[in-house]
Design a protein around this motif. Structure first.
Motif, PDB file in Angstrom:
ATOM      1  N   ILE A 153      76.738  94.783  31.128  1.00 53.86           N
ATOM      2  CA  ILE A 153      78.128  94.218  30.716  1.00 53.86           C
ATOM      3  C   ILE A 153      77.849  92.656  30.952  1.00 53.86           C
ATOM      4  N   PHE A 154      77.204  91.977  31.943  1.00 56.99           N
ATOM      5  CA  PHE A 154      76.844  90.537  32.001  1.00 56.99           C
ATOM      6  C   PHE A 154      76.007  90.318  30.548  1.00 56.99           C
ATOM      7  N   ASN A 155      75.042  91.313  30.406  1.00 59.23           N
ATOM      8  CA  ASN A 155      74.179  90.813  29.162  1.00 59.23           C
ATOM      9  C   ASN A 155      74.962  90.766  27.831  1.00 59.23           C
ATOM     10  N   MET A 156      75.975  91.812  27.681  1.00 63.61           N
ATOM     11  CA  MET A 156      76.609  91.784  26.318  1.00 63.61           C
ATOM     12  C   MET A 156      77.572  90.234  26.374  1.00 63.61           C
ATOM     13  N   VAL A 157      78.038  90.175  27.454  1.00 65.69           N
ATOM     14  CA  VAL A 157      78.705  88.636  27.282  1.00 65.69           C
ATOM     15  C   VAL A 157      77.849  87.360  27.162  1.00 65.69           C
ATOM     16  N   LEU A 158      76.817  87.585  27.690  1.00 63.44           N
ATOM     17  CA  LEU A 158      75.971  86.451  27.491  1.00 63.44           C
ATOM     18  C   LEU A 158      75.131  86.345  26.122  1.00 63.44           C
ATOM     19  N   TYR A 159      74.803  87.397  25.767  1.00 59.13           N
ATOM     20  CA  TYR A 159      74.350  87.472  24.157  1.00 59.13           C
ATOM     21  C   TYR A 159      75.513  87.079  23.184  1.00 59.13           C
ATOM     22  N   ILE A 160      76.601  87.745  23.125  1.00 59.65           N
ATOM     23  CA  ILE A 160      77.721  87.372  22.499  1.00 59.65           C
ATOM     24  C   ILE A 160      77.995  85.697  22.566  1.00 59.65           C
ATOM     25  N   LYS A 161      78.018  85.206  23.610  1.00 59.24           N
ATOM     26  CA  LYS A 161      78.171  83.809  23.687  1.00 59.24           C
ATOM     27  C   LYS A 161      77.169  82.883  23.060  1.00 59.24           C
ATOM     28  N   ASN A 162      75.972  83.482  23.076  1.00 60.66           N
ATOM     29  CA  ASN A 162      74.948  82.772  22.457  1.00 60.66           C
ATOM     30  C   ASN A 162      74.613  83.178  21.212  1.00 60.66           C
ATOM     31  N   GLY A 163      75.466  83.633  20.358  1.00 59.98           N
ATOM     32  CA  GLY A 163      75.527  84.117  19.089  1.00 59.98           C
ATOM     33  C   GLY A 163      74.692  85.052  18.585  1.00 59.98           C
ATOM     34  N   LEU A 165      69.404  71.203  35.765  1.00 61.75           N
ATOM     35  CA  LEU A 165      68.347  71.349  35.147  1.00 61.75           C
ATOM     36  C   LEU A 165      68.417  70.958  33.680  1.00 61.75           C
ATOM     37  N   GLY A 166      68.008  69.991  33.163  1.00 61.08           N
ATOM     38  CA  GLY A 166      68.210  69.335  31.797  1.00 61.08           C
ATOM     39  C   GLY A 166      69.258  68.405  31.619  1.00 61.08           C
ATOM     40  N   VAL A 167      70.025  68.392  32.848  1.00 59.67           N
ATOM     41  CA  VAL A 167      71.153  67.377  32.633  1.00 59.67           C
ATOM     42  C   VAL A 167      70.871  66.076  33.992  1.00 59.67           C
ATOM     43  N   ASN A 168      70.767  66.468  35.022  1.00 56.04           N
ATOM     44  CA  ASN A 168      70.419  65.672  36.188  1.00 56.04           C
ATOM     45  C   ASN A 168      68.934  65.482  36.435  1.00 56.04           C
ATOM     46  N   TRP A 169      68.260  66.673  36.225  1.00 57.95           N
ATOM     47  CA  TRP A 169      66.743  66.960  36.577  1.00 57.95           C
ATOM     48  C   TRP A 169      66.097  67.174  35.427  1.00 57.95           C
ATOM     49  N   PHE A 170      64.961  66.418  35.288  1.00 59.30           N
ATOM     50  CA  PHE A 170      63.982  66.832  34.064  1.00 59.30           C
ATOM     51  C   PHE A 170      64.731  66.597  32.602  1.00 59.30           C
ATOM     52  N   LYS A 171      65.901  65.477  32.802  1.00 61.50           N
ATOM     53  CA  LYS A 171      66.240  65.485  31.313  1.00 61.50           C
ATOM     54  C   LYS A 171      65.252  65.061  30.141  1.00 61.50           C
ATOM     55  N   GLY A 172      65.536  65.693  29.147  1.00 57.79           N
ATOM     56  CA  GLY A 172      64.563  65.512  28.043  1.00 57.79           C
ATOM     57  C   GLY A 172      63.429  66.431  28.030  1.00 57.79           C
ATOM     58  N   ILE A 173      63.050  67.290  29.290  1.00 62.96           N
ATOM     59  CA  ILE A 173      62.050  68.067  29.073  1.00 62.96           C
ATOM     60  C   ILE A 173      62.702  69.476  28.868  1.00 62.96           C
ATOM     61  N   PHE A 174      63.660  69.876  29.713  1.00 61.32           N
ATOM     62  CA  PHE A 174      64.442  71.005  29.584  1.00 61.32           C
ATOM     63  C   PHE A 174      65.769  71.028  28.681  1.00 61.32           C
ATOM     64  N   GLU A 175      65.784  72.098  27.809  1.00 57.35           N
ATOM     65  CA  GLU A 175      66.897  71.987  27.062  1.00 57.35           C
ATOM     66  C   GLU A 175      68.252  72.474  28.173  1.00 57.35           C
ATOM     67  N   VAL A 176      69.416  71.940  27.996  1.00 53.96           N
ATOM     68  CA  VAL A 176      70.349  72.493  28.913  1.00 53.96           C
ATOM     69  C   VAL A 176      70.824  73.969  28.754  1.00 53.96           C
ATOM     70  N   ASP A 177      70.990  74.759  29.863  1.00 59.08           N
ATOM     71  CA  ASP A 177      71.223  76.369  30.021  1.00 59.08           C
ATOM     72  C   ASP A 177      72.753  76.366  29.526  1.00 59.08           C
ATOM     73  N   PRO A 178      73.004  77.033  28.365  1.00 53.58           N
ATOM     74  CA  PRO A 178      74.152  77.115  27.667  1.00 53.58           C
ATOM     75  C   PRO A 178      75.261  78.049  28.815  1.00 53.58           C
ATOM     76  N   SER A 179      74.849  78.776  29.449  1.00 50.87           N
ATOM     77  CA  SER A 179      75.672  79.762  30.139  1.00 50.87           C
ATOM     78  C   SER A 179      74.966  79.891  31.735  1.00 50.87           C
ATOM     79  N   PRO A 180      75.088  78.778  32.462  1.00 50.26           N
ATOM     80  CA  PRO A 180      74.219  78.842  33.871  1.00 50.26           C
ATOM     81  C   PRO A 180      75.049  79.841  34.840  1.00 50.26           C
ATOM     82  N   LEU A 181      76.229  80.023  34.642  1.00 50.81           N
ATOM     83  CA  LEU A 181      76.613  81.104  35.896  1.00 50.81           C
ATOM     84  C   LEU A 181      76.347  82.323  35.581  1.00 50.81           C
ATOM     85  N   LEU A 182      76.674  82.851  34.325  1.00 47.49           N
ATOM     86  CA  LEU A 182      76.268  84.021  33.759  1.00 47.49           C
ATOM     87  C   LEU A 182      74.794  84.506  33.923  1.00 47.49           C
ATOM     88  N   ASP A 183      74.056  83.323  33.447  1.00 52.26           N
ATOM     89  CA  ASP A 183      72.554  83.524  33.378  1.00 52.26           C
ATOM     90  C   ASP A 183      72.078  83.713  34.855  1.00 52.26           C
TER      91      ASP A 183
END
Length: 223
Positions: A183-193, A135-153
């Motif tokens: 635990i996943f949330n803590m990692v995800l939030y830290i990765k996103n600043g 999503l945002g890379v190969n599909w709907f490019k320019g419409i959606f921003e690239v998800d910064p953490s797809p696996l964790l998300d």
């Protein structure tokens, strides 16, 4: 109207922690979430009312962060919360708590149900990861921003859905899943600043450990 929109944007900071600004929408989400999990851990049906508003604010927050998976989770969470609210308040006769207040008693998962939930989680996580990665890379490019953490998300989305459903059914194992979610949330939030949200997730984690013990005791009393 423009001023109100700016007030609830991530750019509007009401205070800072370790140099990281905290927005109003993030702060309100945290307060609502803390109240919700505190009441849920104490087996209080009023947690659902705070949960509804919490979902709305989280949807706004994650939309602004371009975390589409957890953003889309909020309307689903709202619906599961409504289902759980009804389940906790309208148990079948054999499901009623021994307290005599016509509330749903705490129960447990069978081994078959546990294995089924685990398999469904793994498959659903991989499928959604594939979607987010494209999503945002190969599909709907320019419409959606690239998800910064797809696996964790993806993992967080599926774990949260599982935890929500098990909470709605008042299975004590839901708190084990919530522990992993936090635990996943803590990692995800830290990765996103984010600074504030990981601290709050840690508080949720501590509450989840306590609630796991409390719900397990309630389950044993009902046997």
């Amino acid at each position: 109207m423009e001023g109100l929109i700016n007030l609830f944007s991530l750019n509007y900071k009401i205070f800072s922690i370790a140099g990281q600004g905290i927005s109003l929408v993030e702060f309100i989400s945290v307060v609502l979430g803390l109240i919700c999990v505190f009441l849920a851990g104490r087996n209080n049906k009023n947690n659902f009312w705070f949960g509804y508003i919490y979902n709305i604010f989280l949807c706004i927050l994650f939309a602004q962060m371009h975390l589409y998976s957890v953003m889309l989770l909020q309307p689903i969470s709202f619906a599961i919360n409504a289902f759980g609210h009804w389940r906790w308040s309208h148990p079948k006769k054999e499901e009623e708590s021994s307290k005599g207040d016509k509330s749903l008693k705490v129960s447990n998962l069978s081994l078959f149900a546990l294995l089924t939930h685990t398999i469904v989680f793994a498959i659903a996580t991989l499928i959604w990861y594939f979607v987010l990665k494209n999503l945002g890379v190969n599909w709907f490019k320019g419409i959606f921003e690239v998800d910064p953490s797809p696996l964790l998300d993806s993992a967080m989305l599926m774990l949260t859905l599982m935890a929500l459903y098990l909470s709605a059914e008042k299975k004590w194992e839901c708190w084990i899943v919530w522990i992993f979610v936090n635990i996943f949330n803590m990692v995800l939030y830290i990765k996103n600043g984010l600074i504030f949200m990981p601290i709050v997730s840690f508080i949720y984690l501590v509450n989840g450990i306590w609630a796991l013990y409390s719900w397990y005791l309630s389950y044993k009393k009902e046997q």
